[in-house]
Design an enzyme around this catalytic site. Structure first.
Site, PDB file in Angstrom:
ATOM      1  N   LYS A  12       0.810  -1.210   0.000  1.00 38.71           N
ATOM      2  CA  LYS A  12       0.000   0.000   0.000  1.00 38.71           C
ATOM      3  C   LYS A  12       0.854   1.275   0.000  1.00 38.71           C
ATOM      4  O   LYS A  12       2.058   1.239   0.272  1.00 38.71           O
ATOM      5  CB  LYS A  12      -0.919  -0.018   1.217  1.00 38.71           C
ATOM      6  CG  LYS A  12      -1.955  -1.137   1.170  1.00 38.71           C
ATOM      7  CD  LYS A  12      -2.798  -1.103   2.432  1.00 38.71           C
ATOM      8  CE  LYS A  12      -3.894  -2.130   2.438  1.00 38.71           C
ATOM      9  NZ  LYS A  12      -4.688  -2.038   3.700  1.00 38.71           N
ATOM     10  N   TYR A  52     -12.525  -2.356  -3.556  1.00 38.11           N
ATOM     11  CA  TYR A  52     -13.100  -2.277  -2.206  1.00 38.11           C
ATOM     12  C   TYR A  52     -14.629  -2.227  -2.209  1.00 38.11           C
ATOM     13  O   TYR A  52     -15.232  -1.779  -1.237  1.00 38.11           O
ATOM     14  CB  TYR A  52     -12.542  -1.054  -1.471  1.00 38.11           C
ATOM     15  CG  TYR A  52     -11.113  -1.230  -1.007  1.00 38.11           C
ATOM     16  CD1 TYR A  52     -10.779  -2.230  -0.090  1.00 38.11           C
ATOM     17  CD2 TYR A  52     -10.100  -0.413  -1.480  1.00 38.11           C
ATOM     18  CE1 TYR A  52      -9.466  -2.400   0.339  1.00 38.11           C
ATOM     19  CE2 TYR A  52      -8.781  -0.575  -1.043  1.00 38.11           C
ATOM     20  CZ  TYR A  52      -8.481  -1.573  -0.135  1.00 38.11           C
ATOM     21  OH  TYR A  52      -7.184  -1.739   0.299  1.00 38.11           O
ATOM     22  N   ASN A 115      -1.830   0.017   6.977  1.00 36.42           N
ATOM     23  CA  ASN A 115      -1.217  -1.214   7.504  1.00 36.42           C
ATOM     24  C   ASN A 115      -0.298  -1.900   6.497  1.00 36.42           C
ATOM     25  O   ASN A 115      -0.050  -3.093   6.586  1.00 36.42           O
ATOM     26  CB  ASN A 115      -2.292  -2.153   8.045  1.00 36.42           C
ATOM     27  CG  ASN A 115      -3.263  -2.625   6.986  1.00 36.42           C
ATOM     28  OD1 ASN A 115      -3.112  -2.340   5.804  1.00 36.42           O
ATOM     29  ND2 ASN A 115      -4.275  -3.353   7.407  1.00 36.42           N
ATOM     30  N   HIS A 118      -2.120  -5.390   1.674  1.00 37.81           N
ATOM     31  CA  HIS A 118      -3.413  -6.061   1.523  1.00 37.81           C
ATOM     32  C   HIS A 118      -3.114  -7.394   0.880  1.00 37.81           C
ATOM     33  O   HIS A 118      -2.215  -7.494   0.044  1.00 37.81           O
ATOM     34  CB  HIS A 118      -4.346  -5.269   0.594  1.00 37.81           C
ATOM     35  CG  HIS A 118      -5.442  -6.118   0.023  1.00 37.81           C
ATOM     36  ND1 HIS A 118      -6.610  -6.376   0.709  1.00 37.81           N
ATOM     37  CD2 HIS A 118      -5.512  -6.826  -1.133  1.00 37.81           C
ATOM     38  CE1 HIS A 118      -7.352  -7.187  -0.023  1.00 37.81           C
ATOM     39  NE2 HIS A 118      -6.714  -7.471  -1.141  1.00 37.81           N
ATOM     40  N   GLU A 129      -9.198 -10.673  -7.619  1.00 36.05           N
ATOM     41  CA  GLU A 129      -8.288  -9.531  -7.504  1.00 36.05           C
ATOM     42  C   GLU A 129      -7.191  -9.571  -8.567  1.00 36.05           C
ATOM     43  O   GLU A 129      -6.842  -8.525  -9.122  1.00 36.05           O
ATOM     44  CB  GLU A 129      -7.692  -9.488  -6.089  1.00 36.05           C
ATOM     45  CG  GLU A 129      -8.750  -9.124  -5.057  1.00 36.05           C
ATOM     46  CD  GLU A 129      -8.277  -9.233  -3.612  1.00 36.05           C
ATOM     47  OE1 GLU A 129      -8.906  -8.609  -2.763  1.00 36.05           O
ATOM     48  OE2 GLU A 129      -7.293  -9.944  -3.335  1.00 36.05           O
TER      49      GLU A 129
END
Length: 134
Positions: A12, A52, A115, A118, A129
């Site tokens: 990310k 998302y 974080n 993913h 994905e």
């Protein structure tokens, strides 16, 4: 039973901004996962919203879209034995404060949103994905 499978990972924006791509990839490669595809780019809002879509009605959705589109990220396809499960183990819990020592999120995450990584949570989502991002 072990199976060779593919999993999808996003490194990310927070991790890319802090020059952690190599350190994060090393965590996967050191655990016998092979990088089979990778690209670094700034994701547009349309792709972020598709990725998302299951969170669309949640209170954190808008912030999540802003975060994931703010700067470049690194999309990766990893391959190996039980790759989906293995990647999730290496990543650690979504909340870095609850993640086990040595996991990517324990080592590198800023907070629960930023974080660092993913990854797909199932083989079905890995396929979805990978098709979406590659």
């Amino acid at each position: 039973m072990t199976m060779i499978e593919k999993s999808f990972v996003l490194i990310k924006p927070d991790a890319v901004e802090r020059n952690l791509i190599g350190k994060i990839l090393d965590c996967y490669e050191s655990n016998n996962l092979k990088i089979v595809a990778m690209k670094i780019f700034k994701v547009d809002k349309s792709l972020a919203e598709k990725h998302y879509e299951e969170h669309k009605e949640k209170v954190f959705y808008d912030n999540l879209i802003k975060y994931i589109t703010r700067s470049p990220l690194c999309a990766v396809i990893l391959e190996g034995e039980n790759a989906v499960e293995e990647v999730r183990r290496i990543n650690g819990a979504t909340d870095p404060e609850k993640a086990e020592e040595g996991t990517i999120r324990k080592r590198f995450a800023v907070n629960k949103t930023e974080n660092s990584v993913h990854s797909s949570d199932s083989k079905t989502n890995a396929e979805r994905e990978i098709a979406l991002w590659f």
